[in-house]
Design an enzyme around this catalytic site. Structure first.
Site, PDB file in Angstrom:
ATOM      1  N   GLY A 102       0.828  -1.210   0.000  1.00 22.02           N
ATOM      2  CA  GLY A 102       0.000   0.000   0.000  1.00 22.02           C
ATOM      3  C   GLY A 102       0.855   1.249   0.000  1.00 22.02           C
ATOM      4  N   GLU A 486      -8.100  -4.923 -26.772  1.00 23.01           N
ATOM      5  CA  GLU A 486      -7.591  -5.975 -25.890  1.00 23.01           C
ATOM      6  C   GLU A 486      -6.400  -6.703 -26.541  1.00 23.01           C
ATOM      7  OE1 GLU A 486      -7.743  -6.674 -22.930  1.00 23.01           O
ATOM      8  OE2 GLU A 486      -7.237  -8.777 -22.723  1.00 23.01           O
ATOM      9  N   GLU A 493       1.822  -5.516 -23.336  1.00 23.48           N
ATOM     10  CA  GLU A 493       2.210  -5.781 -21.951  1.00 23.48           C
ATOM     11  C   GLU A 493       3.159  -6.966 -21.807  1.00 23.48           C
ATOM     12  OE1 GLU A 493      -1.064  -6.497 -19.252  1.00 23.48           O
ATOM     13  OE2 GLU A 493      -2.114  -7.692 -20.722  1.00 23.48           O
ATOM     14  N   LYS A 608      -0.147  -8.099 -11.006  1.00 25.65           N
ATOM     15  CA  LYS A 608      -1.470  -8.624 -11.339  1.00 25.65           C
ATOM     16  C   LYS A 608      -2.596  -7.820 -10.701  1.00 25.65           C
ATOM     17  CE  LYS A 608      -4.168 -11.918 -12.918  1.00 25.65           C
ATOM     18  NZ  LYS A 608      -4.419 -11.758 -14.355  1.00 25.65           N
TER      19      LYS A 608
END
Ligand code: F6R
Length: 613
Positions: A102, A486, A493, A608
């Protein structure tokens, strides 16, 4: 982003933590580290830049043999990924060891305060500030580990999932969460902490999820659960719903390849028990409580990020075409920052594989704040979005480990097909005949998808031809425009080739300037209402000598005349065609990336689950 593992029990903690970190590595893999309390009650720390596989061989196992420990695999936010910035972090007095997922937003203010108290810092991370704050509060509050952690968290703005050890209180791990997922598995005299179930499943299926604003004090055979406002909590143990086998590679070279190839089976999990093929009638049990709101919605807003956003664009097309409901699709990362108009009779759909994406979560909370009905299309069972939406339906893609999303995308599309059918039936916006056709095509879909999986060697051959390309264009229209987006995202990526997706007709308003004999252009040209127009767009590229790769249906006899390469796909109903068309694009990017020697399961700079803004 970032994976946290912890262990407290009777077994040697190091192998359990290292194995857990390997399973969580998809969440970040810049650096990794462990801190173990050994038999002599000393805390041993090892951390390094690089992947856990390289790091594990360097850990001196003989001195890291203890029953309590924590570990971390990092995706850098503050400070570059080097040995020094790797977690766990320790305070100035080396009393506390902390792993953190975080961002501590007010770390500069806290740093100032601690510096004025004589604290010195050695890293560029916000986590080091937090561990020193714990140390400071410990000294000032009767050396009470739990109180020190709790009070420190009360001072923090931002997000965290943490696990903390204290040298002077070695029989405990304290964990806490706000905005970053954390759970623990409850075994026989042992507890395994993790950012998600994949590090726990090998040991137990019994888990407790921490909620935002909660912490837990974990002992070998005891759990104390509280809010950071010091209120007691009781939480039932829940069951993890999948098996270890589902998160293994099962003989495939990469998780991504496994996940592409298992789509014909997996997609059935999305619709099984939810549709009657003969009639096309759909029942989505999870939406029962908000059915009226959905059927009467004046508007639907779909919000998501990345691949899930592309699924949302397909959803927009379907809901408008077949249900006649005005639908908007928003990037979740933009949604709440532009003061969106959200009405109480809006239905806001959140699509998320992980169910933890920070922006999507924040968009959901924004929608709820305005009184809209929220509906989740989520994969990970028990994830934050799944738990906080008003109603939802799991897409049931099973664990997706490859960083590039593949099977989750096709299952998201299938879920949107089901939603569209359910609404269209109620509103009477599709004929009975059409329903039956769609139902029949859904039944055939796994076989048609399997035909494509069986053609993978041909896709590999095409990929070899284009592995050295510097750029790619992906073009499609209508439902196939998001498929083009997509396809381009998948390629960039994992292969690092620059790729753009565009509506085919928009090409002539700019991107056409890029086309020359070195530019591969992938056209999604399956037969639908825009087919003839797409052929005209192909002609425009041919005239400028671009290399044309087409995705075309098996019955298309003319397409070869327009193409350098044709990737044939089975014809299905228009609504299902994006699912079919995505598969050759997934293979193309996978095989191009592997031909270039890229690590497809762990592409550079990505993680991810994006749990930071
Ligand atoms: C791309 C990819 C990402 C995710 C995005 C949203 O392959 O995986 O673009 O789709 O980060 O993630 P979720 O769906 O977990 O909210």
């Amino acid at each position: 982003m970032c994976g946290i593992v912890g262990y407290i029990g009777k077994r040697n903690s190091l192998p359990i933590i290292v194995d857990g970190l390997k399973r969580l590595e998809y969440r970040g893999y810049d650096s990794a580290g462990v801190a173990i309390i050994n038999a002599a009650s000393e805390i041993k720390l090892f951390k390094k830049a690089g992947k856990i596989k390289e790091i594990e061989t360097q850990i001196p196992v003989d001195v890291f043999d203890g029953n309590v420990g924590i570990g971390h695999t990092r995706w850098a936010t503050h400070g570059e990924p080097n040995d020094n910035n790797a977690h766990p972090h320790t305070d100035m007095h080396n009393k506390f060891y902390l792993v953190h997922n975080g961002i501590i937003e007010n770390y500069k203010t806290l740093k100032k305060k601690l510096s004025s108290e004589g604290y010195i810092f050695h890293t560029d991370t916000d986590t080091e500030i937090l561990v020193n704050l714990i140390s400071y509060n410990y000294i000032n509050h009767n050396k009470n580990f739990e109180v020190a952690v709790r009070l420190s968290l009360c001072e923090v703005d931002g997000t965290y999932g943490i696990a903390c050890l204290c040298v002077e209180d070695p029989g405990k791990i304290i964990v806490a969460r706000k905005g970053s997922p954390l759970m623990f598995g409850v075994g026989q005299d042992e507890i395994i902490v993790s950012s998600d179930a994949s590090a726990i499943i090998a040991h137990t299926k019994n888990v407790i999820y921490l909620e935002d604003g909660e912490y837990a004090v974990l002992r070998r055979n005891g759990i104390k659960l509280k809010t950071i406002d010091d209120e007691d909590i009781h939480r039932e143990v829940q069951q993890i719903e999948y098996d270890l086998e589902q998160i293994e590679k099962s003989g495939y070279d990469h998780f991504m390849l496994k996940e592409i190839c298992e789509q014909p089976d997996i997609i059935q999990n999305t619709y099984r028990g939810r549709i009657k093929f003969e009639t096309g009638e759909v029942k989505l049990g999870g939406l029962a409580s908000i059915k009226d709101k959905i059927f009467n919605a004046k508007r639907v807003i779909i919000t998501a990020c990345g691949t899930a956003w592309h699924a949302g664009l397909v959803g927009e097309y379907m809901l408008e075409t077949y249900c006649r409901i005005p639908t908007e699709v928003e990037y979740a990362s933009e949604f709440r920052y532009r003061n969106p108009i959200i009405r109480q009779d809006d239905v806001v759909i959140l699509i998320s594989q992980s169910g933890e994406t920070a922006d999507t979560l924040a968009a959901m909370r924004e929608a709820k704040k305005h009184g809209a009905t929220t509906l989740g299309f989520v994969n990970v069972v028990g994830s934050t979005i799944a738990r906080e939406v008003d109603a939802g339906t799991y897409i049931h893609a099973g664990p997706e480990i490859g960083v590039a999303s593949t099977k989750a995308f096709t299952c998201q599309l299938m879920s949107l097909v089901l939603l569209t059918m359910m609404i269209a039936k109620e509103k009477g916006t599709i004929s009975e005949d059409e329903f039956k056709k769609i139902g029949a095509e859904i039944e055939l879909l796994p076989y048609k998808m399997k035909q494509l999986i069986d053609k993978k060697d041909y896709f590999k051959y095409i990929a070899e031809e284009f592995k050295d390309a510097k750029n790619f264009l992906y073009l499609g229209r209508g439902l196939n425009f998001p498929v083009a987006l997509e396809g381009a995202l998948k390629l960039k990526e994992i292969s690092y080739i620059h790729a753009e997706g565009y509506p085919a007709a928009e090409m002539k308003h700019g991107p056409i300037a890029l086309i020359d004999e070195n530019m591969p252009v992938v056209f999604i040209a399956t037969k639908d209402g825009t087919y003839d127009k797409v052929i005209s767009n192909i002609e425009e590229v041919r005239a400028r000598k671009g290399k044309i790769i087409t995705i075309a249906t098996e019955d298309d006899d003319n397409i070869a005349d327009y193409s350098d390469y044709v990737l044939r796909v089975p014809k299905t109903h228009d609504m299902l065609q994006p699912i079919i068309n995505s598969i050759p694009l997934q293979f193309l990017s996978y095989y191009i990336a592997t031909a270039r020697g890229c690590n497809v399961d762990q592409p550079r700079n990505l993680a991810k689950s994006v749990t930071v803004e």
